[in-house]
Motif scaffolding. Structure first.
Motif, PDB file in Angstrom:
ATOM      1  N   TRP A 121      13.075 -24.942  40.800  1.00 33.60           N
ATOM      2  CA  TRP A 121      13.689 -24.495  39.557  1.00 33.60           C
ATOM      3  C   TRP A 121      12.583 -24.244  38.550  1.00 33.60           C
ATOM      4  CZ3 TRP A 121      18.067 -22.831  37.622  1.00 33.60           C
ATOM      5  CH2 TRP A 121      18.347 -22.985  36.264  1.00 33.60           C
ATOM      6  N   CYS A 135      25.400 -13.329  33.876  1.00 32.43           N
ATOM      7  CA  CYS A 135      26.518 -14.223  34.253  1.00 32.43           C
ATOM      8  C   CYS A 135      27.341 -13.578  35.370  1.00 32.43           C
ATOM      9  CB  CYS A 135      27.430 -14.483  33.055  1.00 32.43           C
ATOM     10  SG  CYS A 135      26.755 -15.642  31.884  1.00 32.43           S
ATOM     11  N   PRO A 158      12.433 -21.959  35.280  1.00 34.02           N
ATOM     12  CA  PRO A 158      12.812 -20.954  34.276  1.00 34.02           C
ATOM     13  C   PRO A 158      11.653 -20.546  33.362  1.00 34.02           C
ATOM     14  CG  PRO A 158      13.832 -23.065  33.785  1.00 34.02           C
ATOM     15  CD  PRO A 158      13.133 -23.235  35.084  1.00 34.02           C
ATOM     16  N   ARG A 159      10.554 -21.324  33.363  1.00 33.03           N
ATOM     17  CA  ARG A 159       9.445 -21.027  32.446  1.00 33.03           C
ATOM     18  C   ARG A 159       8.479 -19.978  32.995  1.00 33.03           C
ATOM     19  NH1 ARG A 159       8.309 -27.322  30.765  1.00 33.03           N
ATOM     20  NH2 ARG A 159      10.504 -27.809  30.672  1.00 33.03           N
ATOM     21  N   ALA A 212      20.497 -18.173  37.047  1.00 34.81           N
ATOM     22  CA  ALA A 212      20.638 -19.419  36.278  1.00 34.81           C
ATOM     23  C   ALA A 212      19.376 -19.680  35.454  1.00 34.81           C
ATOM     24  CB  ALA A 212      20.919 -20.582  37.229  1.00 34.81           C
ATOM     25  N   GLU A 213      18.209 -19.394  36.022  1.00 34.10           N
ATOM     26  CA  GLU A 213      16.949 -19.574  35.275  1.00 34.10           C
ATOM     27  C   GLU A 213      16.910 -18.645  34.055  1.00 34.10           C
ATOM     28  OE1 GLU A 213      13.846 -20.952  38.830  1.00 34.10           O
ATOM     29  OE2 GLU A 213      13.856 -18.881  38.169  1.00 34.10           O
ATOM     30  N   THR A 214      17.384 -17.419  34.236  1.00 34.00           N
ATOM     31  CA  THR A 214      17.400 -16.471  33.108  1.00 34.00           C
ATOM     32  C   THR A 214      18.316 -16.982  32.001  1.00 34.00           C
ATOM     33  OG1 THR A 214      17.002 -14.645  34.633  1.00 34.00           O
ATOM     34  CG2 THR A 214      17.871 -14.064  32.470  1.00 34.00           C
ATOM     35  N   LEU A 215      19.455 -17.544  32.392  1.00 31.18           N
ATOM     36  CA  LEU A 215      20.390 -18.055  31.375  1.00 31.18           C
ATOM     37  C   LEU A 215      19.787 -19.248  30.635  1.00 31.18           C
ATOM     38  CD1 LEU A 215      23.742 -17.724  33.348  1.00 31.18           C
ATOM     39  CD2 LEU A 215      22.923 -16.282  31.486  1.00 31.18           C
ATOM     40  N   VAL A 216      19.068 -20.092  31.378  1.00 32.10           N
ATOM     41  CA  VAL A 216      18.432 -21.256  30.731  1.00 32.10           C
ATOM     42  C   VAL A 216      17.306 -20.786  29.795  1.00 32.10           C
ATOM     43  CG1 VAL A 216      16.958 -23.257  31.209  1.00 32.10           C
ATOM     44  CG2 VAL A 216      19.067 -22.933  32.484  1.00 32.10           C
ATOM     45  N   ALA A 217      16.583 -19.762  30.218  1.00 29.24           N
ATOM     46  CA  ALA A 217      15.457 -19.254  29.408  1.00 29.24           C
ATOM     47  C   ALA A 217      15.916 -18.105  28.496  1.00 29.24           C
ATOM     48  CB  ALA A 217      14.338 -18.782  30.333  1.00 29.24           C
ATOM     49  N   ARG A 218      17.172 -18.131  28.058  1.00 23.71           N
ATOM     50  CA  ARG A 218      17.747 -16.991  27.325  1.00 23.71           C
ATOM     51  C   ARG A 218      17.026 -16.670  26.022  1.00 23.71           C
ATOM     52  NH1 ARG A 218      20.883 -21.247  27.490  1.00 23.71           N
ATOM     53  NH2 ARG A 218      21.541 -22.282  25.574  1.00 23.71           N
TER      54      ARG A 218
END
Lengths: 270, 174
Positions: B91, A73, B93-94, A23-29
């Motif tokens: 969480w 995904c 992502p950064r 999910a983090e990878t998708l947010v930081a796409r």
């Protein structure tokens, strides 16, 4: 605790880690897009075979955007299926997807990864091999591998700290926490004002990493103490330094250690 | 008692044992062959477990860039911002950006001296290209023609020690 419960605990913990990471990878796409720090057009120039030829064409489809995001995904979906219990009949497929996508991700990004990625790879590889041939002896083999890796990880880290003057002097943790990237300013200030606390924290980490993996085999109750301290340790690292996946990757190995602590702990005591 | 292991179990046991032994050998860099093997480890299967030791990460890496305009004027340095999120224990992502920048900065710091004799070799370094590509895609002045980037290292909040510039690129066409 029976081996099925231990196996399920490992599955759940590692799947939570995989799901959060995906999910983090998708947010930081954007990082993985053509304008990002991890643009595959650039990274593929690292080796001749990834830049040219048939293999390169296939990798371009899989590892460029949106290919890599589609794979992530799928990985997220596989992790959620394992967590929900819906994948019990297809566990080898679900774990296989998580493993292969994670390996492709590590292959693609030769920088920007950390120890939690490495431990995740080891745990997923062990689970995958178990589900290819799910026998009780195979569980012992893969749990042996995972427990062995955890022991090597903690001991190596502990010994590396023990030979470091910065760690022994108590300056290491305050120094790390004083950075922007891994920092916690209030804690850094506290440690810089209270040298004894800084030294105690450094020696606490050092002793835990050096002694924990040695004594946890003595008895299952000692192992539980080791896990509680380890969970608190990794949660604190996540809280202060932002290394949130370490908690899931490393606690996912604890059931393997417990498996052997149960098996051999009594023998060692008596 | 369990019987003899079947073929699959025996193969798995041997493979996992070798994997574990290679991991142990790599931690202490005992043999040249382990380092050679690591060079082909594209999937990061041989882990390095020396977290933050023996030298803890007490520095931050910063990426800065500046533009040269068509008229020849050079703009001020700008830093690519990095803000750690508030809930990063759960969480974060950064973290990939920050860790990637740190790894690339270290790579350039180590590889740049080798290319001092012939700086053009730097132009085909993957780490250099990744940073240049990233910087080129950042916001620029409308009349900017060239951009230059620098990787700098700072020594923590409130440190009296000045930042080091660990790498400075030439100006490159946007």
């Amino acid at each position: 605790m029976d081996s099925a419960a231990l196996l399920r605990t490992t599955q759940v913990l590692i799947s939570i880690g995989v799901a959060i990471q995906a999910a983090e990878t998708l947010v930081a796409r954007r990082l993985f897009s053509p304008a990002g720090l991890y643009d595959w057009r650039v990274l593929s120039t690292n080796a001749r075979w990834t830049a040219r030829g048939v293999g390169a064409a296939l990798l371009n489809v899989l590892l460029s955007c949106p290919g890599i995001l589609v794979l992530v995904c799928l990985q997220l979906l596989a992790a959620l299926l394992v967590l929900s219990g819906l994948a019990s009949a297809w566990m080898v497929v679900a774990v296989g997807i998580m493993l292969i996508v994670h390996m492709l991700f590590l292959f693609r990004n030769q920088y920007g990864t950390d120890g939690s990625d490495q431990m995740m790879l080891l745990v997923l590889a062990a689970l995958f091999v178990y589900y290819l041939h799910p026998t009780s002896r195979m569980l012992t083999i893969v749990f042996g591998f995972v427990a062995g890796q955890l022991v090597v990880a903690y001991l190596t880290s502990g010994v590396a700290k023990a030979i470091s003057p910065v760690w022994r002097s108590g300056k290491a943790i305050a120094g790390i926490l004083n950075t922007h990237a891994y920092g916690a300013p209030s804690l850094a200030r506290f440690f810089s004002r209270h040298r004894w606390a800084a030294r105690a924290a450094c020696w606490g980490v050092l002793c835990y990493e050096c002694c924990g993996p040695v004594v946890c085999w003595i008895d299952p109750r000692v192992a539980l103490g080791f896990f509680a301290a380890g969970a608190a340790f990794h949660f604190t690292i996540g809280l202060c330094m932002g290394l949130n996946i370490f908690f899931w990757s490393f606690t996912a190995t604890y059931p393997a250690v417990y498996y052997f602590a149960q098996k051999f702990g009594g023998v060692l005591v008596h | 008692m369990l019987g003899r292991p079947d073929g699959t179990e025996a193969v798995a046991a041997v493979l996992f044992a070798v994997w574990l032994l290679v991991t142990i050998a790599y931690q202490f860099r005992l043999k040249g062959w382990v380092l050679a093997l690591k060079r082909y480890d594209d999937f990061a299967m041989i882990p390095a477990w020396t977290f933050f030791a023996p030298n803890p990460a007490t520095t931050d890496t910063h990426l800065l860039y500046r533009d040269k305009l068509a008229c020849g004027d050079v703009m001020r340095w700008r830093e690519v911002p990095f803000h750690p999120g508030p809930l990063r224990s759960l969480w974060n992502p950064r973290k990939r950006f920050q860790k990637g920048l740190s790894d690339l900065g270290n790579e350039l710091r180590h590889s740049a001296p080798y290319h001092r004799e012939d700086p053009d070799f730097m132009l085909i370094d993957t780490g250099f290209l990744a940073l240049l590509n990233f910087v080129t895609c950042q916001p620029h002045a409308s009349s900017a023609v060239y951009t230059q980037f620098a990787v700098a290292r700072s020594y923590g909040r409130g440190s009296a020690r000045a930042c080091d510039v660990v790498f400075l690129s030439r100006f490159h066409r946007i």
